[in-house]
Write an enzyme that holds these catalytic residues in place. Structure first.
Site, PDB file in Angstrom:
ATOM      1  N   LYS B  53      71.392  52.636  47.732  1.00 47.36           N
ATOM      2  CA  LYS B  53      70.550  51.864  46.811  1.00 47.36           C
ATOM      3  C   LYS B  53      69.110  52.380  46.844  1.00 47.36           C
ATOM      4  O   LYS B  53      68.466  52.546  45.803  1.00 47.36           O
ATOM      5  CB  LYS B  53      70.598  50.370  47.174  1.00 47.36           C
ATOM      6  CG  LYS B  53      71.947  49.726  46.849  1.00 47.36           C
ATOM      7  CD  LYS B  53      72.078  48.306  47.390  1.00 47.36           C
ATOM      8  CE  LYS B  53      73.502  47.782  47.161  1.00 47.36           C
ATOM      9  NZ  LYS B  53      73.742  46.450  47.758  1.00 47.36           N
ATOM     10  N   GLN B  97      71.212  42.584  52.096  1.00 41.72           N
ATOM     11  CA  GLN B  97      72.563  43.148  52.159  1.00 41.72           C
ATOM     12  C   GLN B  97      73.495  42.219  52.938  1.00 41.72           C
ATOM     13  O   GLN B  97      73.195  41.822  54.053  1.00 41.72           O
ATOM     14  CB  GLN B  97      72.531  44.535  52.812  1.00 41.72           C
ATOM     15  CG  GLN B  97      73.869  45.252  52.821  1.00 41.72           C
ATOM     16  CD  GLN B  97      74.358  45.615  51.412  1.00 41.72           C
ATOM     17  OE1 GLN B  97      73.586  46.062  50.572  1.00 41.72           O
ATOM     18  NE2 GLN B  97      75.619  45.385  51.153  1.00 41.72           N
ATOM     19  N   ASP B 120      70.173  40.733  42.414  1.00 39.64           N
ATOM     20  CA  ASP B 120      71.637  40.689  42.562  1.00 39.64           C
ATOM     21  C   ASP B 120      72.252  39.596  41.677  1.00 39.64           C
ATOM     22  O   ASP B 120      73.460  39.561  41.489  1.00 39.64           O
ATOM     23  CB  ASP B 120      72.020  40.397  44.018  1.00 39.64           C
ATOM     24  CG  ASP B 120      72.253  41.669  44.829  1.00 39.64           C
ATOM     25  OD1 ASP B 120      72.606  42.708  44.233  1.00 39.64           O
ATOM     26  OD2 ASP B 120      72.090  41.622  46.064  1.00 39.64           O
TER      27      ASP B 120
END
Lengths: 295, 295
Positions: B53, B97, B120
């Site tokens: 990412k 994460q 997200d």
């Protein structure tokens, strides 16, 4: 064989008895449940809805606070009222009757109501919890549909449920609730752009009509032995009635009912359940307020 | 006829070019886009994801802030870090994460991230906006699936899309996005409790597999001429490879591909799109931060 008639009128009366006990217990415990209802302007239909909600609350022992405000109320005045109700620990549920008078911002109002008091389950945060499978409140009409089925012993797990309509009030949240783990229906959502609609509806073990189109679902769209839930309430002209109209659902009852094993009537089906679920949410909000660890 | 291969690898490269221009324009305008990535502990898979990412962000000119914290980090320490990033106007996107080390509360973390920085799209408020048809961010994997179809000219309006899997990451939000007004697919969500599954999958114009079961969808479950989107990425043992495994999807490519008109490969299909959509959300968050009226 005659289909079973899923009477929301009878069932909502039974559930009200349970809620009356819950409300009494909460009151005895020092948390008398209280629902605040805001209504702007003098739309007659809105006044009828609000009156019915307040009457139902009173029947089960939920105190109500009505806030009738003129149609000329400004956004700032409305928001100040909501903020005051948010801050009032004696108020557990807040609903603002829609539609608002022109010029007012309904989205801002929906988002301003404290999610812990959002008994309509319209706040994006609560809709999100619902979509994630961890609902705090169940939106009233979908909850009424689920309750009407479960209390009549209609199993939804593994069944193919076809929902006609994708509104944020009914079709969409109902589809989420039905497909949650533990409920486990297989759900198809159909709408105005769906092709070969009857091919899909004829596969439904349970068919839910929430389109707002009077008597749109006809017998040839329904599988023999299906369960049919009619969420629609529509007025159609009827010169033979003294009011000049009658209420019909989204389902053409005459042709559909003979093919079903169970069906909701209109009126007296899903309709009465919706208000009862609002009361249940208010009781739940009061319970959570009394037990701060639950929020 | 050979099916069209929907390459996410190629497409994500193209979209990265566009995002690079967007990022440069934002930077020139005084809002250099910035993504903060929090990672706790030393799970190797999580480290790989996070590294990918960060590398992708750097490729398009998005600054990254990595916050690598030990597995022993307390809930309070983690929340303090998130609060600091929430308060930092130079940070536009925040992701933490998952999974977190045991003992930490992921739900609290998800809800603490400022919804305006929730790239997200996991915060209940943002999930709610999505469910209501007014998304602020598109969750990355579903957005990647939509983009892969739309940029390859695959029309979803009026199509029957059957989704296998009801996760909060893929199946459920994808079903919501596809059935929105303006997108207009007819969507069926299937899962482990679905009966007569193949009867449903064989009706799909577009079949999306997101079950996490390697090569589970086989040719006889697919209609001739369907489009198949494979969201799965699974490792299976393969002694002929030097790593000892290979990656396969949820679709048995060998039997399914010949029946389709278009299909995603694994790897190189949906996978690369997911990170690209994360970058797109970060650009969008930066744009909204620069234009406060948009929030």
């Amino acid at each position: 064989m005659e289909p079973r008639i899923l009477s929301g009128k009878v069932l909502s009366g039974e559930i009200e008895q349970e809620l009356r006990r819950d409300a009494a217990a909460l009151t005895a415990g020092g948390t008398p449940p209280c629902l605040a209802v805001i209504l702007l302007g003098d739309n007659p239909a809105s006044h009828t809805y609000v009156r019915n909600k307040i009457k139902a609350a009173e029947r089960v022992g939920i105190a109500s606070r009505d806030r009738f405000m003129p149609a000329t109320t400004s956004q700032a005045e409305l928001e100040a009222e909501i903020s005051a109700l948010n801050a009032d620990p004696a108020v557990h549920g807040i609903l603002c009757q829609m539609p608002l008078p022109e010029g007012l911002n309904a989205e801002r109002v929906t988002r301003l109501i404290d999610p812990a008091k959002d008994v309509d389950c319209f706040h994006p945060f609560n809709v999100g919890l619902l979509a994630m499978g961890i609902p705090r409140f169940y939106p009233c009409t979908p909850a009424g549909v689920l309750e009407l089925m479960s209390r009549n012993g209609i199993e939804v797990s593994g069944q193919h449920v076809v929902i006609l309509g994708r509104s944020n009030i009914t079709g969409r949240p109902l589809s989420l609730l039905l497909s949650h783990k533990g409920t486990d229906a297989t759900v198809t959502v159909c709408h105005s752009r769906t092709r070969e609609l009857a091919t899909l509806t004829r596969q439904a073990d349970i068919l839910v009509a929430a389109t707002g189109i009077p008597q749109w679902v006809t017998g040839e769209m329904v599988k023999e032995g299906a369960v049919v839930i009619d969420v629609g309430i529509n007025r159609i002209d009827d010169a033979s009635r003294k009011q000049g109209y009658r209420l019909v659902g989204d389902v053409d009852y005459a042709t559909v009912a003979p093919k079903t094993t169970a069906i909701t009537p209109v009126p007296g089906g899903v309709g009465p359940m919706t208000i009862t679920m609002l009361l249940r949410n208010t009781i739940q909000a009061a319970r959570m307020a009394g037990d701060s660890s639950a929020i």
